[in-house]
Design a protein around this motif. Sequence first.
Motif, mmCIF file in Angstrom:
data_model
loop_
_atom_site.group_PDB
_atom_site.id
_atom_site.type_symbol
_atom_site.label_atom_id
_atom_site.label_comp_id
_atom_site.label_asym_id
_atom_site.label_seq_id
_atom_site.Cartn_x
_atom_site.Cartn_y
_atom_site.Cartn_z
ATOM 1 N N GLY A 36 0.913 -1.316 0.289
ATOM 2 C CA GLY A 36 0.051 0.033 0.636
ATOM 3 C C GLY A 36 0.875 1.384 0.350
ATOM 4 N N LEU A 264 -0.921 -9.172 5.259
ATOM 5 C CA LEU A 264 -1.009 -8.031 6.018
ATOM 6 C C LEU A 264 -2.557 -7.770 6.077
ATOM 7 C CD1 LEU A 264 0.984 -6.163 3.134
ATOM 8 C CD2 LEU A 264 1.688 -5.585 5.573
ATOM 9 N N LEU A 265 -3.580 -8.648 5.763
ATOM 10 C CA LEU A 265 -4.686 -8.626 6.427
ATOM 11 C C LEU A 265 -5.856 -9.526 7.597
ATOM 12 C CD1 LEU A 265 -6.291 -7.507 2.877
ATOM 13 C CD2 LEU A 265 -5.155 -6.344 4.349
ATOM 14 N N ARG A 272 3.072 -7.222 10.456
ATOM 15 C CA ARG A 272 2.595 -6.376 11.034
ATOM 16 C C ARG A 272 3.788 -4.614 10.516
ATOM 17 N NH1 ARG A 272 -1.559 -7.518 14.835
ATOM 18 N NH2 ARG A 272 -2.009 -9.743 15.087
ATOM 19 N N SER A 304 -9.054 -4.381 4.928
ATOM 20 C CA SER A 304 -8.955 -3.392 3.578
ATOM 21 C C SER A 304 -7.803 -2.637 4.158
ATOM 22 C CB SER A 304 -9.138 -3.247 2.674
ATOM 23 O OG SER A 304 -10.184 -4.249 1.768
ATOM 24 N N LEU A 305 -6.575 -2.595 3.389
ATOM 25 C CA LEU A 305 -5.654 -1.669 4.156
ATOM 26 C C LEU A 305 -5.612 -0.242 2.500
ATOM 27 C CD1 LEU A 305 -2.059 -3.351 4.729
ATOM 28 C CD2 LEU A 305 -4.120 -2.032 6.403
ATOM 29 N N TYR A 307 -5.091 3.595 1.505
ATOM 30 C CA TYR A 307 -4.309 4.883 2.001
ATOM 31 C C TYR A 307 -4.849 5.734 1.912
ATOM 32 C CZ TYR A 307 -0.848 1.528 3.754
ATOM 33 O OH TYR A 307 -0.192 0.914 4.636
ATOM 34 N N ILE A 320 -5.999 -4.305 -0.641
ATOM 35 C CA ILE A 320 -4.698 -3.238 -0.131
ATOM 36 C C ILE A 320 -4.816 -1.853 -1.591
ATOM 37 C CG2 ILE A 320 -2.625 -2.846 -0.194
ATOM 38 C CD1 ILE A 320 -2.359 -5.602 0.919
#
Length: 420
Positions: A36, A264-265, A272, A304-305, A307, A320
Amino acid sequence: MKLKPKVLAMILAGGRVDELNVLTAYRPKSAVPFGGFARVIDFALSNLMHSGLERVAILSQYRSFSLINHIGVGAAWDMTGRYRGVSILPPSQGSGQSSWYRGSADAIHQNLDFIQYHDPETILVLSGDHVYQMDYREILQYHREKDADLTIACLQVPMPEASRFGVAEIDDEDGERGGRILQYQEKPVDPKFNWASLTVYCFRPSVLYEVLEANAREDDSFEFGRDILPRIMASQRRVFGFKFRGYWGYTRTVDEYWQTNMDLLGPEPKIRLADWGIRTNLEHRSVRDCQPLKVGTGASIENSLVYNGCVVEGRVENSILFPGVHVKSGAEVKNSVLFYDNVVGHGAILDTVVSDVNVTFGARVRVGGAAGVPQGEKVTVIGWNNHLLDGMVIGSGCTLHPNLRPEQMVGEIGNGEVVR
């Protein structure tokens, strides 16, 4: 007064890996965006920073512009100062025999003058292609304690997967920490042991110099795993394995790259980024200047990530999104990784997609999500600077190369098809 560093770190970051497909069409694998906001090489650089190792050389030759632009002067990782810094070492033509790097070992060999100028006590050689957190001071301390000629960081992998890696047999001399390496094999067909090399090597400089010179004189290939490590093992040197037990993300193939991003999710993510202290160059692509995330009424973001710089008016799930992504109303993005400045049109549905920068998905486009396709064949990859026309249907496991012409954007692309 800060003393001259005793350790010189060399990051192998120059290669293109064909399995990563169109994601490395215009950049080395180490510069591929990840998570991300970061690049794959940020993990090695951040590990070095947190380990207090600040004299670093990066060996790069394949389309280095993206990588050079990202690294800058190394300020993002505090690697600027009298006895610290990042040097990018591309291959160069000179009066000697220099040429394109013929492999990872040849890249180091061509820069022996740089290494000898810095006169380190230990040379730490790293791959710039892996996702992991490691305090290199631990392996360096173990290397010194054992008075080793070479120490290799290794991770135990399932035996059915061991044939994909360089693997070592490690005795129990030091229990959980490591032990002497009894055998090393590079990607054996029928492996008998399963401590996989992480491509993190600590070398005694004199031994590395000697074996690199012999490799340059006598061998036909110039790789650490295939040539250098077997040469050192054959010469009865003191070779030890340092047992690493943390997370290690592999990014060699599109499927592995996608899975490592997905790690990552979830409620208990395996990676992390905040806890790991990952640093990146926020000046690259002007990430620092992005506006805050905008979420429209009726939009939803789940697991979700997403940004800064993104606009979400539709639904984002298990995905992401890098800065600059715009998901328009009625659109759905699931199980996907969208790089910078993607636009997902009204009513479009994306499922299990990795999309490079500057891609526009027209209204009502359908990508991925085909039923009955094995997970390893599901990820559809879209190369950069593409415009998918309204209503297009693209199956699972497809590949669209960068900069396709409008006439190549036919109405339907079947599962597994490649458009170039």
